[in-house]
Design a protein around this motif. Structure first.
Motif, PDB file in Angstrom:
ATOM      1  N   TYR A  25       6.462 -29.123 -15.546  1.00 55.48           N
ATOM      2  CA  TYR A  25       7.212 -27.752 -15.268  1.00 55.48           C
ATOM      3  C   TYR A  25       7.084 -27.419 -13.719  1.00 55.48           C
ATOM      4  O   TYR A  25       7.347 -27.279 -12.982  1.00 55.48           O
ATOM      5  N   ILE A  26       5.648 -26.667 -13.822  1.00 56.89           N
ATOM      6  CA  ILE A  26       5.195 -26.190 -12.434  1.00 56.89           C
ATOM      7  C   ILE A  26       5.368 -27.528 -11.103  1.00 56.89           C
ATOM      8  O   ILE A  26       5.722 -26.520  -9.731  1.00 56.89           O
ATOM      9  N   LEU A  27       5.191 -28.375 -11.442  1.00 56.13           N
ATOM     10  CA  LEU A  27       5.102 -29.386 -10.230  1.00 56.13           C
ATOM     11  C   LEU A  27       6.758 -29.434 -10.179  1.00 56.13           C
ATOM     12  O   LEU A  27       6.841 -29.691  -8.195  1.00 56.13           O
ATOM     13  N   VAL A  28       8.017 -29.407 -10.716  1.00 51.49           N
ATOM     14  CA  VAL A  28       9.342 -29.260 -10.499  1.00 51.49           C
ATOM     15  C   VAL A  28       9.984 -28.669 -10.096  1.00 51.49           C
ATOM     16  O   VAL A  28      10.157 -28.341  -9.267  1.00 51.49           O
ATOM     17  N   ALA A  67      15.216 -38.220  -1.808  1.00 52.46           N
ATOM     18  CA  ALA A  67      14.390 -39.367  -1.927  1.00 52.46           C
ATOM     19  C   ALA A  67      12.927 -38.825  -2.078  1.00 52.46           C
ATOM     20  O   ALA A  67      12.402 -39.200  -1.856  1.00 52.46           O
ATOM     21  N   SER A  68      12.856 -37.346  -1.387  1.00 52.22           N
ATOM     22  CA  SER A  68      11.745 -37.230  -1.421  1.00 52.22           C
ATOM     23  C   SER A  68      11.152 -37.008  -2.717  1.00 52.22           C
ATOM     24  O   SER A  68       9.992 -37.018  -2.825  1.00 52.22           O
ATOM     25  N   GLU A  69      11.747 -35.954  -3.535  1.00 57.07           N
ATOM     26  CA  GLU A  69      11.822 -35.780  -4.763  1.00 57.07           C
ATOM     27  C   GLU A  69      11.278 -37.047  -5.668  1.00 57.07           C
ATOM     28  O   GLU A  69      10.535 -36.749  -6.183  1.00 57.07           O
ATOM     29  N   TYR A  74      14.524 -39.600 -13.148  1.00 58.21           N
ATOM     30  CA  TYR A  74      14.588 -38.223 -13.380  1.00 58.21           C
ATOM     31  C   TYR A  74      14.909 -37.235 -12.282  1.00 58.21           C
ATOM     32  O   TYR A  74      15.682 -36.547 -12.555  1.00 58.21           O
ATOM     33  N   GLY A  75      14.340 -37.278 -11.655  1.00 54.28           N
ATOM     34  CA  GLY A  75      14.718 -37.073 -10.296  1.00 54.28           C
ATOM     35  C   GLY A  75      16.031 -37.891  -9.880  1.00 54.28           C
ATOM     36  O   GLY A  75      16.840 -36.474  -8.906  1.00 54.28           O
ATOM     37  N   PHE A  76      16.414 -38.582 -10.283  1.00 51.05           N
ATOM     38  CA  PHE A  76      18.014 -39.008  -9.479  1.00 51.05           C
ATOM     39  C   PHE A  76      19.199 -37.893 -10.142  1.00 51.05           C
ATOM     40  O   PHE A  76      19.407 -37.363  -9.627  1.00 51.05           O
TER      41      PHE A  76
END
Length: 130
Positions: A46-49, A90-92, A111-113
């Motif tokens: 969660y912190i990373l996102v 792309a970066s995420e 998940y990122g997409f």
């Protein structure tokens, strides 16, 4: 004749600032909600996102501001959104594939997409408000 040929432009910094804060908060909340739906539970995830989205949304908003006020209002804004969202996607997706280690890499990339697609759709629908 005084002031002939002089152009004064006032940039609404206050309006831009609160819209930026709302955009970042909404994006982070939506993406954290989707992270939960993908069954990520570690605090580090969660912190990373959250940090990733604060960074990418700050950069995207800065370039949207520059695009709108420097490169032709609506045309500049739309150009920056299209290019910027591609770069954010792309970066995420790369960042989550490498750093979101709680689940399999493919699930982190998916998940990122999905999270970015959801926030992109919301952004398009609320572009005039936020």
């Amino acid at each position: 004749t005084s002031g002939v040929g002089v152009v004064n432009e006032q940039i609404p910094y206050g309006h831009i600032s609160w819209r930026f804060v709302v955009r970042v908060i909404c994006t982070v909340l939506v993406e954290l909600g989707i992270l939960f739906l993908f069954k990520f539970r570690n605090k580090k995830s969660y912190i990373l996102v959250a940090i990733t989205n604060i960074i990418t949304q700050s950069l995207l908003t800065l370039f949207m501001f520059l695009g709108y006020y420097s490169w032709g209002a609506t045309f500049g804004l739309i150009s920056v959104i299209v290019i910027g969202e591609f770069l954010v996607f792309a970066s995420e997706m790369v960042a989550y594939g490498l750093l979101l280690n709680e689940k399999k890499r493919t699930k982190a990339i998916l998940y990122g997409f999905v999270a970015n697609l959801a926030t992109l759709i919301i952004s398009i629908l609320t572009l005039n408000f936020i």
